[in-house]
Design a protein around this motif. Structure first.
Motif, PDB file in Angstrom:
ATOM      1  N   ALA A 319       0.827  -1.209   0.000  1.00 29.68           N
ATOM      2  CA  ALA A 319       0.000   0.000   0.000  1.00 29.68           C
ATOM      3  C   ALA A 319       0.858   1.254   0.000  1.00 29.68           C
ATOM      4  O   ALA A 319       0.552   2.234  -0.699  1.00 29.68           O
ATOM      5  CB  ALA A 319      -0.923  -0.007   1.208  1.00 29.68           C
ATOM      6  N   GLN A 320       1.929   1.233   0.771  1.00 27.72           N
ATOM      7  CA  GLN A 320       2.819   2.398   0.823  1.00 27.72           C
ATOM      8  C   GLN A 320       3.509   2.605  -0.526  1.00 27.72           C
ATOM      9  O   GLN A 320       3.634   3.734  -1.019  1.00 27.72           O
ATOM     10  CB  GLN A 320       3.862   2.223   1.921  1.00 27.72           C
ATOM     11  N   ARG A 321       3.921   1.508  -1.152  1.00 27.77           N
ATOM     12  CA  ARG A 321       4.568   1.608  -2.454  1.00 27.77           C
ATOM     13  C   ARG A 321       3.594   2.172  -3.491  1.00 27.77           C
ATOM     14  O   ARG A 321       3.975   3.017  -4.332  1.00 27.77           O
ATOM     15  CB  ARG A 321       5.068   0.229  -2.891  1.00 27.77           C
ATOM     16  N   ALA A 322       2.338   1.722  -3.416  1.00 28.53           N
ATOM     17  CA  ALA A 322       1.333   2.210  -4.361  1.00 28.53           C
ATOM     18  C   ALA A 322       1.105   3.707  -4.193  1.00 28.53           C
ATOM     19  O   ALA A 322       0.946   4.442  -5.180  1.00 28.53           O
ATOM     20  CB  ALA A 322       0.022   1.450  -4.174  1.00 28.53           C
ATOM     21  N   LEU A 323       1.098   4.184  -2.948  1.00 34.14           N
ATOM     22  CA  LEU A 323       0.940   5.616  -2.702  1.00 34.14           C
ATOM     23  C   LEU A 323       2.102   6.402  -3.278  1.00 34.14           C
ATOM     24  O   LEU A 323       1.932   7.454  -3.914  1.00 34.14           O
ATOM     25  CB  LEU A 323       0.824   5.886  -1.203  1.00 34.14           C
ATOM     26  N   LEU A 324       3.310   5.897  -3.070  1.00 36.48           N
ATOM     27  CA  LEU A 324       4.495   6.591  -3.564  1.00 36.48           C
ATOM     28  C   LEU A 324       4.536   6.632  -5.086  1.00 36.48           C
ATOM     29  O   LEU A 324       5.075   7.574  -5.690  1.00 36.48           O
ATOM     30  CB  LEU A 324       5.757   5.920  -3.021  1.00 36.48           C
TER      31      LEU A 324
END
Length: 329
Positions: A319-324
């Motif tokens: 999820a964090q990677r997708a946000l970035l």
């Protein structure tokens, strides 16, 4: 289509609390299908009262029944609720049959009561026989299984633990502790061919009889769902034992699981983590932010089932990677 019979020839099984109820059924069925069985039962009723001196113990009666049918079994009256007793139970298996392949920890009793009124005896006695006994018998059994590179461990948990039941806080805490034991021990057992699971059974054992400490708050039974008469005929041991027999069989590769056997319905029970709300990585949230996003935090339409601690991090990283990368939803 014919099905190959599940057999336990050459296997040695320990069943705690095997003098009556579900444990008795497990022992009889294992022996019928070829296992050598250690029938462990302390010889007490559901309140912990000793049987009449000089009478045949419940464990001895089960052994007699097994032997009369051509099976192999020994009785063991040691307490699984002490470290010395647990070691003695496993040693009884090694002395009689030379190995340990299966452990079913089924022993238990109740000490129901309102949370604020539970005494030390009501708390500790339940913890001892349900949770600590799983260590006391489980540790030497696990060590013996490791030597053989094979084992099946089945611990008896409860719907009271996973779903809740008033006046059973002591019992529920002990039984949910077994789920934690399953989670960790199954990982330790993987390299040694040892499967570890838990069962949530609903059968016709001593815990449902009138001489047990089945005290409940007034009006509790009024909340029982309508239509229970439709499933009552299936709330018998015969609708629990098949699940047990499968989980402790060599053909079963299942491990790290909890399974319900209730009124003819067999079901996996699981602990999951909802996808939840991912806060801003650069700005720690305020309590008001938690309040604002509780609907997302509580949303269980998307969830994961971590099988070890590190597994919980994977969807958070994703999820964090997708946000970035600008792909967050």
């Amino acid at each position: 289509m014919s099905r190959a019979e599940l057999r336990y020839d050459g296997r040695v099984a320990i069943v705690t609390g095997a003098g009556s109820g579900l444990g008795r059924d497990y022992a009889l069925n294992l022996a019928k299908r070829g296992a050598s069985v250690v029938v462990n039962d302390l010889g007490v009723d559901t309140r912990g009262r000793q049987a009449a001196e000089g009478s045949e113990s419940s464990a001895q009666a089960v052994v007699r029944e097994i032997e009369s049918a051509g099976g192999k079994a020994v009785a063991c009256h040691e307490s699984c609720a002490t470290r010395a007793g647990g070691a003695a139970i496993v040693q009884a298996a090694l002395d009689a049959f030379g190995r340990v392949d299966i452990l079913i920890h089924n022993a238990g009793f109740l000490r129901n009561g309102p949370f604020e009124s539970l005494t030390d005896e009501q708390i500790h006695s339940i913890m001892d026989v349900h949770l600590l006994a799983a260590f006391y018998v489980g540790q030497p059994a696990f060590a013996a299984m490791k030597q053989n590179g094979y084992g099946r461990i089945l611990l008896t948990s409860s719907a009271s633990a996973f779903f809740g039941m008033p006046w059973q806080t002591n019992y529920a805490a002990a039984k949910l502790g077994l789920a934690g034991l399953v989670n960790a021990l199954s990982l330790e057992g993987q390299a040694h061919g040892i499967n570890v699971n838990a069962l949530l059974p609903t059968g016709s054992g001593r815990l449902g009889k009138g001489d047990s400490d089945m005290d409940w708050p007034d009006g509790l039974m009024a909340s029982v769902p309508a239509g229970m008469e439709l499933i009552a005929p299936q709330m018998r041991n015969e609708f629990v034992t098949p699940m047990v027999m499968w989980l402790v069989n060599e053909r079963s590769k299942t491990t790290h699981g909890y399974y319900s056997a209730t009124a003819g319905r067999f079901s996996r029970i699981f602990i999951g983590a909802a996808r939840g709300w991912l806060s801003d990585a650069m700005n720690p949230p305020m309590p008001e932010d938690i309040e604002e996003h509780m609907a997302e935090i509580d949303d269980i339409s998307r969830y994961d089932i971590p099988l070890k601690v590190f597994d919980e991090f994977e969807p958070i990283v994703a999820a964090q990677r997708a946000l970035l990368e600008g792909k967050g939803d």
